[in-house]
Enzyme design. Structure first.
Site, PDB file in Angstrom:
ATOM      1  N   MET A   1      45.156 -15.320   7.362  1.00  0.00           N
ATOM      2  CA  MET A   1      45.701 -14.165   8.472  1.00  0.00           C
ATOM      3  C   MET A   1      44.809 -14.333   9.893  1.00  0.00           C
ATOM      4  SD  MET A   1      47.500 -12.775   6.457  1.00  0.00           S
ATOM      5  CE  MET A   1      47.955 -14.216   5.614  1.00  0.00           C
ATOM      6  N   CYS A   2      44.910 -13.360  10.506  1.00  0.00           N
ATOM      7  CA  CYS A   2      44.128 -13.165  11.800  1.00  0.00           C
ATOM      8  C   CYS A   2      43.878 -11.814  12.166  1.00  0.00           C
ATOM      9  CB  CYS A   2      45.030 -13.979  13.133  1.00  0.00           C
ATOM     10  SG  CYS A   2      45.602 -15.598  12.680  1.00  0.00           S
ATOM     11  N   ARG A   3      43.211 -11.483  13.321  1.00  0.00           N
ATOM     12  CA  ARG A   3      42.915 -10.281  13.671  1.00  0.00           C
ATOM     13  C   ARG A   3      43.419 -10.199  15.258  1.00  0.00           C
ATOM     14  NH1 ARG A   3      42.480  -6.702   9.803  1.00  0.00           N
ATOM     15  NH2 ARG A   3      44.210  -8.351   9.451  1.00  0.00           N
ATOM     16  N   VAL A  89      41.717 -13.348  17.206  1.00  0.00           N
ATOM     17  CA  VAL A  89      40.721 -14.508  16.444  1.00  0.00           C
ATOM     18  C   VAL A  89      41.554 -14.924  15.323  1.00  0.00           C
ATOM     19  CG1 VAL A  89      38.654 -13.213  17.027  1.00  0.00           C
ATOM     20  CG2 VAL A  89      39.599 -12.246  15.084  1.00  0.00           C
ATOM     21  N   ASN A 116      49.894 -11.935  13.580  1.00  0.00           N
ATOM     22  CA  ASN A 116      48.751 -11.907  12.281  1.00  0.00           C
ATOM     23  C   ASN A 116      49.495 -11.873  11.040  1.00  0.00           C
ATOM     24  OD1 ASN A 116      47.060 -11.170  10.570  1.00  0.00           O
ATOM     25  ND2 ASN A 116      47.330  -9.134  11.271  1.00  0.00           N
TER      26      ASN A 116
END
Length: 247
Positions: A1-3, A89, A116
């Site tokens: 995942m990401c943010r 990120v 994301n």
């Protein structure tokens, strides 16, 4: 995942969005609060795109390293302000490339895009969707990742004149059908509007009279944050957002 996050409103410094809040995107790179089983940190790169005052096209800064290890971002963020920002990120899916070009935001012309989540069964599940793209688009993907392909699919529709909200919703629905269980939270902006989805992962929204902020997780404890329901699309301009089902 990401943010990731997207902001529209009065000009603010990048530091005010990325670094200063108590649960900022910077902090989420090493201490996220809501990854939902999608890893523990976001250390596989970062990026930020912003629209200079009066500029129709964005400027980007992307790196494959953790945001906390970059010596430039704090200095850049302190002196750069904008009224439209998209930043992320990254936590790379196992087996996918970790390089500057794989970090969001992806861009073309006035558009910035971030994803994301994860496409389940990659790449086999989305081969039929990829086959709809011009061969040149496939040969020039930013990176061999699910996020880069999602961007190519959205971009293809934007080039054909689709409304940004419709382009995002159509791609997310098609990928969700082809690859069940995928997590498909995306952000798309042209510096004036934002289209975003919440599907399989968290997305929060905060509106003020003159600004809107969408983020994977709230970056502070302001009571104005509200969760976007799963399976919904957000379309927004500064100070005004509409939330509706994806279908």
């Amino acid at each position: 995942m990401c943010r990731h996050l997207a902001y529209l409103g009065p000009p603010v410094t990048l530091a005010e969005l990325l670094l200063d809040p108590p649960y900022s995107l910077f902090r989420q790179s090493w201490a996220p609060r809501d990854m939902r089983g999608g890893g523990t940190i976001n250390a596989d790169g970062f990026g930020v795109g912003w629209y200079p005052h009066g500029g129709a096209e964005p400027v980007r800064y992307r790196r494959a390293q953790p945001i906390w290890s970059d010596p430039t971002i704090a200095e850049l963020a302190a002196v750069t302000s904008a009224g439209a920002v998209l930043a992320a990120v990254r936590s790379a899916t196992v087996g996918m490339a970790v390089l500057d070009n794989a970090a969001a935001p992806f861009a073309e012309g006035k558009w910035l895009f971030s994803h994301n989540g994860v496409v389940r069964g990659w790449p086999e599940t989305v081969v039929p969707l990829a086959a709809e793209l011009p061969v040149r688009d496939l040969l020039t993907l930013d990176a061999a990742t699910d996020s880069a392909l999602l961007w190519a699919l959205v971009r293809h529709r934007l080039r054909a004149g689709a409304d940004p909200g419709d382009a995002v919703a159509e791609v997310v629905a098609a990928v969700a059908q082809a690859a069940p269980g995928s997590r498909l939270n995306v952000l798309l902006t042209d510096g004036r509007t934002v289209a975003a989805t919440a599907l399989g992962h968290a997305l929060s929204l905060r509106e003020t009279p003159d600004a809107v902020l969408l983020a994977s997780e709230p970056h502070d404890d302001d009571p104005g944050w509200r969760p976007v329901p799963d399976g919904h699309l957000v379309t927004a301009t500064a100070g005004r957002a509409r939330v509706r089902p994806l279908g």
